[in-house]
Design an enzyme around this catalytic site. Sequence first.
Site, PDB file in Angstrom:
ATOM      1  N   ARG A 154     -10.364 -11.639   1.898  1.00 22.03           N
ATOM      2  CA  ARG A 154     -11.218 -12.711   1.351  1.00 22.03           C
ATOM      3  C   ARG A 154     -10.532 -14.075   1.440  1.00 22.03           C
ATOM      4  O   ARG A 154     -11.192 -15.099   1.568  1.00 22.03           O
ATOM      5  CB  ARG A 154     -11.613 -12.352  -0.092  1.00 22.03           C
ATOM      6  CG  ARG A 154     -10.464 -12.248  -1.039  1.00 22.03           C
ATOM      7  CD  ARG A 154     -10.797 -11.429  -2.283  1.00 22.03           C
ATOM      8  NE  ARG A 154     -10.849  -9.979  -1.984  1.00 22.03           N
ATOM      9  CZ  ARG A 154     -11.150  -9.047  -2.894  1.00 22.03           C
ATOM     10  NH1 ARG A 154     -11.467  -9.390  -4.131  1.00 22.03           N
ATOM     11  NH2 ARG A 154     -11.171  -7.771  -2.563  1.00 22.03           N
ATOM     12  N   LYS A 206       0.843  -1.194   0.000  1.00 21.60           N
ATOM     13  CA  LYS A 206       0.000   0.000   0.000  1.00 21.60           C
ATOM     14  C   LYS A 206       0.879   1.246   0.000  1.00 21.60           C
ATOM     15  O   LYS A 206       2.005   1.210   0.500  1.00 21.60           O
ATOM     16  CB  LYS A 206      -0.872   0.030   1.261  1.00 21.60           C
ATOM     17  CG  LYS A 206      -2.025  -0.951   1.279  1.00 21.60           C
ATOM     18  CD  LYS A 206      -2.822  -0.801   2.558  1.00 21.60           C
ATOM     19  CE  LYS A 206      -3.964  -1.813   2.626  1.00 21.60           C
ATOM     20  NZ  LYS A 206      -4.989  -1.616   1.590  1.00 21.60           N
TER      21      LYS A 206
HETATM   22  N1  BES Z   1      -8.146  -3.801   4.367  1.00 26.76           N
HETATM   23  C1  BES Z   1      -8.349  -3.370   3.042  1.00 26.76           C
HETATM   24  C2  BES Z   1      -9.665  -2.620   2.840  1.00 26.76           C
HETATM   25  C3  BES Z   1      -9.818  -1.329   3.574  1.00 26.76           C
HETATM   26  C4  BES Z   1      -9.560  -0.138   2.953  1.00 26.76           C
HETATM   27  C5  BES Z   1     -10.280  -1.313   4.872  1.00 26.76           C
HETATM   28  C6  BES Z   1      -9.723   1.049   3.630  1.00 26.76           C
HETATM   29  C7  BES Z   1     -10.457  -0.126   5.544  1.00 26.76           C
HETATM   30  C8  BES Z   1     -10.180   1.065   4.923  1.00 26.76           C
HETATM   31  C9  BES Z   1      -8.335  -4.570   2.105  1.00 26.76           C
HETATM   32  O1  BES Z   1      -7.551  -5.637   2.507  1.00 26.76           O
HETATM   33  C10 BES Z   1      -7.788  -4.094   0.814  1.00 26.76           C
HETATM   34  O2  BES Z   1      -6.637  -3.743   0.781  1.00 26.76           O
HETATM   35  N2  BES Z   1      -8.616  -4.094  -0.213  1.00 26.76           N
HETATM   36  C11 BES Z   1      -8.197  -3.650  -1.499  1.00 26.76           C
HETATM   37  C12 BES Z   1      -8.711  -4.646  -2.501  1.00 26.76           C
HETATM   38  C13 BES Z   1      -8.120  -4.473  -3.858  1.00 26.76           C
HETATM   39  C14 BES Z   1      -6.655  -4.813  -3.860  1.00 26.76           C
HETATM   40  C15 BES Z   1      -8.874  -5.360  -4.814  1.00 26.76           C
HETATM   41  C16 BES Z   1      -8.821  -2.281  -1.717  1.00 26.76           C
HETATM   42  O3  BES Z   1      -9.934  -2.041  -1.274  1.00 26.76           O
HETATM   43  O4  BES Z   1      -8.147  -1.433  -2.296  1.00 26.76           O
HETATM   44 MN    MN Z   2      -5.550  -5.445   1.875  1.00 26.17          MN
END
Ligand code: BES
Ligand code: MN
Length: 490
Positions: A341, A267
Amino acid sequence: MSPQTPIAALTVTAADLDAIAEAEGRVAVCVGKDGKLDPAARRVNRLTKGALARMIESGALEKAKSGDVKTLAWPAGMKAEAVDVLCVERGAKPVEARKAGAALGKVKGMGPMLILAGAVRRAEDLALGAVLRAYTFSARKTAEVDEMQGITVQVAKPEEVSAASVSAVAEGVFFTRDLVSEPANHLTTTEFAKRIKDMEALGLKVKIMEEAELEKLGMGCLLSVGHGSISPSKVAVMEWMGGAKGEAPLALVGKGVVFDTGGISLKPAGGMEDMTMDMGGAGVVAGALRTLALRKAKANVVGLVGLVENMPSDRATRPGDVVTSMKGDTVEVINTDAEGRLVLADVMWYAQETYKPRAMIDLATLTGAIIVGLGHENAGVFSNDDDLSRAFLKASEAEGEGAWRMPMGQAYDDMIKSNIADMKNVGGRDAGSITAAQFLLRFVQDGVPWMHLDIAGVASVKADTAYAPKGASGWGVMALNRLVADMLEG
Ligand code: BES
Ligand code: MN
Ligand code: ZN
């Protein structure tokens, strides 16, 4: 090592006008829009030589909305340091009464508070709101924090207001908020498991499964997420079997990523610190089970949480890797940041194989996309069962916890087809929350009513919410508690 934020001690008493003059700290009176004073307010008015009536006559409450508070500081004639005048109608509906009570929790200092709620019918909700809103997370501050002192509520019918049931709910919510608030160097997978294990003292049966066992079970998806971290992956199982013997339980499954760096699909730095809340789903499951145990719910409910940390390292899963789930299906990991997931897939499968649940609900801070869609007001509800989702939406509305149903369907499922494996773990940018839910649906067994709650937008919020100061909200504990009451105890 497991500090827990105590709830403000709550005392419920019958109306006692003579206690008002001597009460220390803050005294709250409840006044409706008509400005009429109930006996307690009249006593406050008399003690303050008419100050309350003058405030109302000045029109201070004319434009007030339910839940607005006007304060008379250092009132003459009383020991209290302040009189808080709360605008609330005597017939306020439960959620309205709760939100009005929360307004008092917000002004509450560290001293005691006496709430004169004799005229308010939903006094229990008002008290719960005050207790919930008086929360602060101070476990990681070294400066002395004054002990939070008690809240006393004077009510018309003390036998109808239960301090114990308010406390059972608030303690579950606070447990969740503490877990969500804790930074990841303190709340490791090991510490999280320990705090869950400690709940055995409440009569829950708890089992912690370690990596060797998870490997034997074939949880290749979950284990692939935790591979890059020094913290061992674990699955914690909590059983509350307060219902009929042999009756299939409701299964609650939670995503417990104690920190989500994204893994090799790292990230960006900005805001990454927020990913300390990525165990929010597991936090709600643990908090809900705490409340059910505290109030000795007559229902069978099991809570299962996958505890992992998503880190990049030489051992971490690579984009392009193919992993095998406990179900046996293979997953091409396109993006290691779509890790929640993977965790849920294996824990959900284990829950169904082990418990044959009558229904299964998973909770997860799963996608940023749900925040784009619904903001911080509503969690996303995805389900294969109209009755289950309708019952939940009714419960969440009654508790004042926002939730909104989202669509699912074959066309969305088509978006996670993989060239080389049974599926891939992302479906592209479009409909990101829905393709995530479709991924989960592939791990739901035939005939199991299932609901997925994407709580990424509601688990922790950067502004005050109805029942909580900014930060962890504890969203969902009350709705799930009510769903259990409606569905299993009704
Ligand atoms: N933990 C994150 C989602 C999230 C984002 C929670 C902001 C709380 C606040 C999740 O694991 C994630 O990183 N999701 C990605 C999915 C993508 C890579 C398909 C996302 O939402 O960007
Ligand atoms: Mn994630
Ligand atoms: Zn995540």
